[in-house]
Design a protein around this motif. Structure first.
Motif, mmCIF file in Angstrom:
data_model
loop_
_atom_site.group_PDB
_atom_site.id
_atom_site.type_symbol
_atom_site.label_atom_id
_atom_site.label_comp_id
_atom_site.label_asym_id
_atom_site.label_seq_id
_atom_site.Cartn_x
_atom_site.Cartn_y
_atom_site.Cartn_z
ATOM 1 N N SER A 147 1.504 4.100 -2.987
ATOM 2 C CA SER A 147 1.070 5.438 -2.649
ATOM 3 C C SER A 147 2.100 6.505 -2.854
ATOM 4 C CB SER A 147 0.558 5.598 -1.025
ATOM 5 O OG SER A 147 0.170 6.763 -0.624
ATOM 6 N N TYR A 207 0.784 -1.264 0.112
ATOM 7 C CA TYR A 207 0.305 0.059 0.134
ATOM 8 C C TYR A 207 0.723 1.364 -0.046
ATOM 9 C CZ TYR A 207 -2.628 3.854 1.811
ATOM 10 O OH TYR A 207 -3.479 4.866 1.855
ATOM 11 N N GLU A 208 1.852 1.299 0.899
ATOM 12 C CA GLU A 208 2.450 2.597 1.041
ATOM 13 C C GLU A 208 3.695 2.544 -0.343
ATOM 14 O OE1 GLU A 208 5.054 4.395 4.865
ATOM 15 O OE2 GLU A 208 5.505 2.532 4.221
#
Length: 289
Positions: free
Chosen positions: A205, A201-202
């Motif tokens: 992102s 996810y990071e």
């Protein structure tokens, strides 16, 4: 005064139809440096296409893309649910004005996956991805619209890299995957978008933030190294061979953990990406406590 809905719609059309100044400069530099005559011709046609699209306010590419929105919020700024709804309405309005290509699939979960639900003829049915929110120190409300095409999504990848306490190990893995992606993508030259984080996810992102904030005229040592090594593969525009396979790399490195791996998200953005535009929205300040 224009409403948030109108401002967002205009920003989406601008993102979809216009090369930024640094993007035009990057292409002109690539044209000047390219020694393969066929590849040089392709670069010239892409730049001419961009000028025509800007003049007509029409799409840069037939694949008009999926809207992605990043919202940067200052410490004294209030964001309401109504404002977020106005942003989504502005995206829908912009897709109709552009117009965007109808790409939304109707139906339930299963029908949307296998495409048995049929195609929605309304351009605005192409819903935007979830809004990305970033806090900034400036007292602003800044919105960036990014239009992401399907080809780069197909060739994009999230991977884990065993870094072995060596930056070059991570860079070489990115370069290796980037070469494969650029070659298979076809619609090059690319701009490589890279996010390096602690989770999938990071990393993704961070990659999206790199797309939103990258500058062709400002390249870090890591970005330069990736670009140079991929260009050494001589893939060239449209895979025809040549000196310019990648115009630049936009990389964002986030916080890291004490671990043997780094999580990397990589997107080989096509010759028209990053299709993006940024605008300052009217702000409502927080009430003092």
């Amino acid at each position: 005064m224009d409403t948030i809905k109108d401002i967002v719609a205009e920003t989406l059309v601008r993102a979809s139809s216009t090369f930024r100044a640094d993007q035009v400069e990057a292409y002109q530099k690539a044209i000047n440096n390219e020694t393969n005559t066929k590849a040089k011709w392709v670069l010239e046609q892409i730049l001419d296409n961009a000028k025509a699209a800007e003049k007509s306010c029409g799409p840069l590419c037939d694949d008009t893309g999926i809207p992605h929105v990043m919202l940067e919020v200052g410490p004294g700024v209030s964001v309401t649910g109504k404002m977020l709804e106005e942003i989504r309405e502005g995206v829908a309005l912009g897709l109709r004005r552009l117009p965007g290509r109808p790409m939304a699939i109707k139906g339930d979960d299963s029908q949307r996956i296998d495409q048995s639900g049929g195609l929605d003829a309304d351009s605005a049915a192409v819903l935007p991805a979830p809004i990305i929110v970033r806090d900034v120190k400036e007292d602003v409300l800044r919105l960036t619209v990014m239009m992401l095409g399907g080809g780069p999504a197909i060739r994009g990848i999230t991977l884990r890299v065993f870094h072995k306490h060596d930056l070059n190990t991570v860079v070489e893995e990115i370069v290796s995957r980037a070469k494969e992606g650029v070659l298979k993508l076809g619609c090059s030259p690319c701009t490589l978008a890279v996010g390096i984080g602690r989770s999938q996810y990071e990393a993704t992102s961070l990659m999206m933030e790199a797309i939103a904030k990258g500058d062709y005229n400002k390249q870090s040592p890591i970005e330069k190294a990736i670009t140079e090594r991929v260009n050494n593969a001589k893939i060239g525009a449209l895979g025809l061979g040549g000196d310019v396979s990648v115009l630049a790399t936009f990389a964002k490195v986030g916080p890291q953990r004490a671990s043997g791996v780094r999580i990397v998200a990589l997107r080989p953005c096509c010759c028209f990406e990053p299709r993006r535009a940024t605008v300052l929205l009217p702000i409502k300040h927080n009430n003092p406590i």
